[in-house]
Design a protein around this motif. Structure first.
Motif, short mmCIF file in Angstrom:
data_model
loop_
_atom_site.label_atom_id
_atom_site.label_comp_id
_atom_site.label_asym_id
_atom_site.label_seq_id
_atom_site.Cartn_x
_atom_site.Cartn_y
_atom_site.Cartn_z
N LEU A 79 1.16 -0.86 0.00
CA LEU A 79 0.22 -0.19 0.15
C LEU A 79 1.42 1.11 -0.10
O LEU A 79 0.87 2.35 -0.45
N ILE A 80 1.84 1.37 0.90
CA ILE A 80 3.02 2.17 0.86
C ILE A 80 3.72 2.64 -0.51
O ILE A 80 3.88 3.81 -0.87
N TYR A 81 4.04 1.57 -0.87
CA TYR A 81 4.78 1.44 -2.66
C TYR A 81 3.82 1.77 -3.22
O TYR A 81 4.00 3.18 -4.33
N GLY A 82 2.68 1.40 -3.53
CA GLY A 82 1.03 1.87 -3.99
C GLY A 82 1.03 3.20 -3.79
O GLY A 82 1.12 4.23 -4.74
N LEU A 83 1.37 4.29 -2.55
CA LEU A 83 1.44 5.60 -3.15
C LEU A 83 2.47 6.44 -3.36
O LEU A 83 2.02 7.44 -3.87
N TYR A 84 3.26 5.50 -3.09
CA TYR A 84 4.37 6.49 -3.18
C TYR A 84 4.56 6.50 -4.77
O TYR A 84 5.30 7.18 -6.00
N VAL A 85 4.11 4.93 -5.91
CA VAL A 85 4.74 5.84 -7.09
C VAL A 85 2.77 5.67 -8.13
O VAL A 85 2.73 5.90 -9.44
N VAL A 86 1.93 6.80 -7.56
CA VAL A 86 0.44 6.74 -7.67
C VAL A 86 1.45 7.46 -8.89
O VAL A 86 0.01 7.60 -9.62
N HIS A 87 1.93 8.29 -8.94
CA HIS A 87 1.74 9.13 -9.63
C HIS A 87 2.54 9.03 -11.69
O HIS A 87 2.37 9.08 -12.37
N CYS A 88 3.08 7.49 -10.92
CA CYS A 88 3.77 6.73 -12.25
C CYS A 88 2.30 5.96 -12.61
O CYS A 88 2.89 4.45 -13.49
N THR A 89 1.15 5.52 -12.72
CA THR A 89 0.41 4.50 -12.67
C THR A 89 -1.12 5.60 -13.05
O THR A 89 -1.22 6.53 -13.39
N SER A 90 -1.78 3.97 -13.86
CA SER A 90 -3.25 4.34 -14.61
C SER A 90 -4.06 5.29 -13.57
O SER A 90 -3.68 5.12 -12.20
N GLY A 91 -5.03 5.61 -14.33
CA GLY A 91 -6.48 6.58 -13.55
C GLY A 91 -7.16 5.45 -12.51
O GLY A 91 -6.74 5.90 -11.14
N PHE A 92 -7.60 4.06 -12.99
CA PHE A 92 -8.07 2.76 -12.09
C PHE A 92 -7.20 3.12 -11.03
O PHE A 92 -7.74 3.33 -9.40
#
Lengths: 234, 203
Positions: A191-204
């Motif tokens: 989850l924390i990794y997902g938060l950090y990479v959120v700007h490099c991911t898809s809209g969904f």
């Protein structure tokens, strides 16, 4: 007006700086790992985020959460609550100290990486600084669920150990598709990794992460608001 | 302060059933009873944020200090640092530091013996300026001379117009004139001075 809050914050900072042992696995271990892996996976910022995620989760767990659990199970949370006049001041002071420790650790980690391994841009330093506030808060909120567990101490320790080993292991496999969503929801490292990479991911995925953030923050808020001073582990 | 017509159930069984407790203001009051009879539960009810109407005359929770029985907490600070933390709080009593505490000032809290650990915790609870002080079994696990000293501190606190409520399962340190609430069973509490309680305890 805020004398009590200031007093508990000062004493918590003092305690955090004296208990240096956990810096071995919250800071020294990721630095050691980054040196081991420096040839294969430090080509982009996303690789850094895995280490940041590890630092945030292990620090929140070993600092904030274990501190609260130790206080409560030792019976001192009750005593301190009535000395201070509020249990929320104690939780808040603990949280603020974790912000400080996490920022310090991520800064030192980035500094080591930029000096010895690869250049870390000023923007990445700033990004790490800003997002880590939310990451620390989110991680604390997510793991606050552990404060509700009522079980024997030995089973609690076993559960936590399994949870951590699995969490780190699953983060390392870099899951894709539906598994990524499931793990993001249940694994704090992911989850924390997902938060950090959120700007490099898809809209969904951004919507999904936002929902997780809001959900866990509400959950954490409710748990900390009603935190019991009585011990729960036997 | 008093508790009237109080009932409390734990796991479907009554710990207290329509009983009364009475506490004298500005004195050391005792709640006396066997282990497991419900003394801690009673203190926990007194410090509840939302008390019911059975609790009469008790101050707001923020004006109560409560030292729980279990205090296994250890921390790597010195006694001086812990006492300084208390001095940093907004309302503190100007008490003279007992020599037994002074000699521990530079010791690490982690290195204290069980007796010293308890003495420090009791002392820091006395330092904060509150209206009511609750101590759950303060004499348990410490030697007789230590517990005598601690009860001396409580009496000094009462002289400063503070009310102290102490739970205990031991009879030492209670004076004949002290107000005692003796929990005989779930339905019977005898509240009187200790001299009269002693006379009635026999029956």
């Amino acid at each position: 007006m805020f004398e009590n809050d200031w007093a508990i914050l000062k004493v918590q900072i003092r305690i955090a700086l004296k208990e240096r042992f956990y810096f071995i696995y919250t800071l020294i271990v990721p630095i050691f790992m980054v040196f081991i892996n420096k040839n294969q996976d430090l080509q982009d910022n996303e690789s850094l985020y895995i280490y940041w995620s590890y630092i945030v989760v292990t620090t929140v767990f070993n600092g904030f959460l274990i501190n609260l659990i130790r206080l409560r199970e030792g019976g001192f949370f009750k005593t301190l609550t009535y000395l201070m006049g509020s249990r929320h001041s104690i939780v808040l002071a603990n949280l603020l100290v974790q912000f400080f420790v996490i920022q310090l650790e991520i800064f030192l980690f980035n500094l080591v990486v930029t000096i010895f391994i690869t250049h870390v841009s000023a923007i990445t330093f700033l990004y790490g600084f800003l997002v880590s506030f939310l990451a620390a808060l989110l991680c604390s909120a997510m793991m606050s669920g552990l404060l509700l567990l009522r079980m024997k101490q030995v089973y609690f320790n076993l559960l936590i150990s399994c949870f951590f080993i699995l969490g780190i292991g699953l983060l390392g496999i870099r899951p894709h598709g539906i598994l990524n969503y499931v793990l993001t929801m249940i694994n704090p490292f992911q989850l924390i990794y997902g938060l950090y990479v959120v700007h490099c991911t898809s809209g969904f995925y951004i919507i999904f992460i936002s929902l997780c953030v809001v959900g866990y923050l509400i959950m954490g808020g409710l748990i900390f608001r009603n935190i019991s001073v009585k011990n729960r582990l036997k | 302060m008093k508790i009237e017509n109080f009932s409390y159930r734990y796991k479907k069984q009554f710990l207290f059933e329509k009983v009364d407790f009475y506490f004298e203001d500005c004195q050391v009051n005792f709640i006396l009873g066997a282990k497991g009879i419900g003394k801690t539960t009673l203190l926990d009810q007194i410090v509840k944020r939302k008390r019911n109407d059975h609790f009469i005359g008790f101050p707001n929770v923020k004006k109560i200090a409560y030292l729980a029985q279990e205090n296994e907490f250890r921390v790597g600070l010195t006694v001086r640092e812990i006492i300084n933390f208390i001095y940093d709080l907004n309302k503190v009593l100007d008490l003279e530091m007992p020599p037994e505490i002074t000699k521990l000032l530079d010791c690490s809290f982690n290195d204290l013996t069980k007796d010293e650990h308890k003495l420090v915790l009791i002392y820091i609870n006395l330092l904060v300026d509150k209206e009511l002080y609750l101590f759950d079994e303060p004499g348990a696990g410490i030697d007789l001379s230590c517990s005598k000293m601690v009860f001396g501190w409580f009496r000094e606190l009462a002289e400063l117009d503070k009310t102290v409520i102490v739970t205990t399962s031991r009879l030492d340190n209670i004076y004949d004139i002290d107000n005692v609430n003796y929990i005989k069973n779930t339905q019977e509490i005898i509240a009187d001075n200790y001299l009269k309680i002693k006379a009635r305890m026999a029956f």
